[in-house]
Design a protein around this motif. Structure first.
Motif, PDB file in Angstrom:
ATOM      1  N   GLY A 142       9.537  57.652  40.900  1.00  0.00           N
ATOM      2  CA  GLY A 142       8.815  58.078  39.714  1.00  0.00           C
ATOM      3  C   GLY A 142       7.934  56.939  39.228  1.00  0.00           C
ATOM      4  O   GLY A 142       8.365  55.792  39.195  1.00  0.00           O
ATOM      5  N   CYS A 143       6.695  57.249  38.869  1.00  0.00           N
ATOM      6  CA  CYS A 143       5.801  56.210  38.354  1.00  0.00           C
ATOM      7  C   CYS A 143       6.164  55.909  36.901  1.00  0.00           C
ATOM      8  O   CYS A 143       6.292  56.822  36.091  1.00  0.00           O
ATOM      9  CB  CYS A 143       4.352  56.670  38.440  1.00  0.00           C
ATOM     10  N   ARG A 144       6.322  54.629  36.592  1.00  0.00           N
ATOM     11  CA  ARG A 144       6.688  54.260  35.227  1.00  0.00           C
ATOM     12  C   ARG A 144       5.504  54.336  34.284  1.00  0.00           C
ATOM     13  O   ARG A 144       5.659  54.377  33.079  1.00  0.00           O
ATOM     14  CB  ARG A 144       7.279  52.849  35.209  1.00  0.00           C
ATOM     15  N   SER A 145       4.328  54.344  34.854  1.00  0.00           N
ATOM     16  CA  SER A 145       3.134  54.371  34.029  1.00  0.00           C
ATOM     17  C   SER A 145       2.715  55.808  33.686  1.00  0.00           C
ATOM     18  O   SER A 145       2.701  56.204  32.533  1.00  0.00           O
ATOM     19  CB  SER A 145       2.016  53.630  34.752  1.00  0.00           C
ATOM     20  N   CYS A 146       2.416  56.621  34.714  1.00  0.00           N
ATOM     21  CA  CYS A 146       1.938  57.983  34.441  1.00  0.00           C
ATOM     22  C   CYS A 146       3.051  59.023  34.550  1.00  0.00           C
ATOM     23  O   CYS A 146       2.839  60.191  34.270  1.00  0.00           O
ATOM     24  CB  CYS A 146       0.789  58.336  35.381  1.00  0.00           C
ATOM     25  N   ARG A 147       4.243  58.623  35.001  1.00  0.00           N
ATOM     26  CA  ARG A 147       5.433  59.462  35.094  1.00  0.00           C
ATOM     27  C   ARG A 147       5.350  60.540  36.167  1.00  0.00           C
ATOM     28  O   ARG A 147       6.188  61.426  36.230  1.00  0.00           O
ATOM     29  CB  ARG A 147       5.777  60.096  33.736  1.00  0.00           C
ATOM     30  N   ILE A 191       2.624  52.245  45.855  1.00  0.00           N
ATOM     31  CA  ILE A 191       1.550  52.363  44.874  1.00  0.00           C
ATOM     32  C   ILE A 191       1.475  53.821  44.443  1.00  0.00           C
ATOM     33  O   ILE A 191       1.513  54.716  45.266  1.00  0.00           O
ATOM     34  CB  ILE A 191       0.182  51.979  45.510  1.00  0.00           C
ATOM     35  N   CYS A 192       1.366  54.055  43.134  1.00  0.00           N
ATOM     36  CA  CYS A 192       1.253  55.427  42.637  1.00  0.00           C
ATOM     37  C   CYS A 192      -0.054  56.051  43.102  1.00  0.00           C
ATOM     38  O   CYS A 192      -1.125  55.492  42.876  1.00  0.00           O
ATOM     39  CB  CYS A 192       1.335  55.442  41.109  1.00  0.00           C
ATOM     40  N   VAL A 193       0.036  57.225  43.735  1.00  0.00           N
ATOM     41  CA  VAL A 193      -1.191  57.874  44.215  1.00  0.00           C
ATOM     42  C   VAL A 193      -1.975  58.502  43.064  1.00  0.00           C
ATOM     43  O   VAL A 193      -3.126  58.864  43.223  1.00  0.00           O
ATOM     44  CB  VAL A 193      -0.912  58.971  45.280  1.00  0.00           C
ATOM     45  N   PHE A 194      -1.341  58.616  41.905  1.00  0.00           N
ATOM     46  CA  PHE A 194      -2.000  59.266  40.777  1.00  0.00           C
ATOM     47  C   PHE A 194      -2.754  58.262  39.896  1.00  0.00           C
ATOM     48  O   PHE A 194      -3.816  58.551  39.392  1.00  0.00           O
ATOM     49  CB  PHE A 194      -0.975  60.027  39.932  1.00  0.00           C
ATOM     50  N   CYS A 195      -2.162  57.076  39.680  1.00  0.00           N
ATOM     51  CA  CYS A 195      -2.798  56.135  38.757  1.00  0.00           C
ATOM     52  C   CYS A 195      -2.958  54.730  39.312  1.00  0.00           C
ATOM     53  O   CYS A 195      -3.553  53.869  38.664  1.00  0.00           O
ATOM     54  CB  CYS A 195      -2.014  56.095  37.437  1.00  0.00           C
ATOM     55  N   GLY A 196      -2.417  54.453  40.511  1.00  0.00           N
ATOM     56  CA  GLY A 196      -2.642  53.158  41.130  1.00  0.00           C
ATOM     57  C   GLY A 196      -1.690  52.053  40.712  1.00  0.00           C
ATOM     58  O   GLY A 196      -1.782  50.937  41.211  1.00  0.00           O
TER      59      GLY A 196
HETATM   60 ZN    ZN Z   1       1.276  56.578  38.177  1.00  0.00          ZN
END
Ligand code: ZN
Length: 128
Positions: free
Chosen positions: A93-98, A109-114
């Motif tokens: 789970g991305c901690r930034s964009c969830r 690396i998050c594919v949604f927000c980097g």
């Molecule tokens: Zn993200």
């Protein structure tokens, strides 16, 4: 090869199988089950064997480290098995964009927000 089943290993360590397309929960988190994923079997003389098994479960997104629970559940009912998941899926789970990511080739690396993704499995923490 037979159509794979979805499976969960419940909190009591019991393997439960269901037809593949029966799963509609969206990443509820790993706490309710010990493991989950997809599994296919082949029949050998006098013996059922797990042909392929993965932790590919968009319902539970379990960690690859849940394998021992699967192994134990299969051993308990006498089904031969491989020594680990034949296909591993790394959920984070991305901690930034969830958003939920499936990590490929160690690319955390998050594919949604980097943003960087955590190295440790964290799907149950995602919504806290
Ligand atoms: Zn993200």
């Amino acid at each position: 090869m037979a159509e794979p089943f979805t499976f969960v290993v419940d909190a009591d360590g019991v393997l439960r199988l269901a037809p593949r397309r029966s799963e509609h929960v969206v990443c509820a988190g790993g706490e309710a089950v010990l493991s989950a994923g997809e599994m296919s079997f082949r029949e050998e003389p006098g013996q059922w064997t797990v042909e392929e098994v993965s932790n590919q479960s968009t319902g539970y997104c379990p960690d690859v480290s849940s394998w021992p629970a699967v192994a134990k559940a299969l051993d308990r009912i006498g089904i031969a098995r491989p020594s680990g998941f034949t296909h591993e899926v790394v959920f984070r789970g991305c901690r930034s964009c969830r958003e939920l990511n499936i990590v490929r080739e160690e690319d955390f690396i998050c594919v949604f927000c980097g943003e960087d993704l955590p190295r440790r499995w964290n799907v149950t923490e995602r919504d806290r």
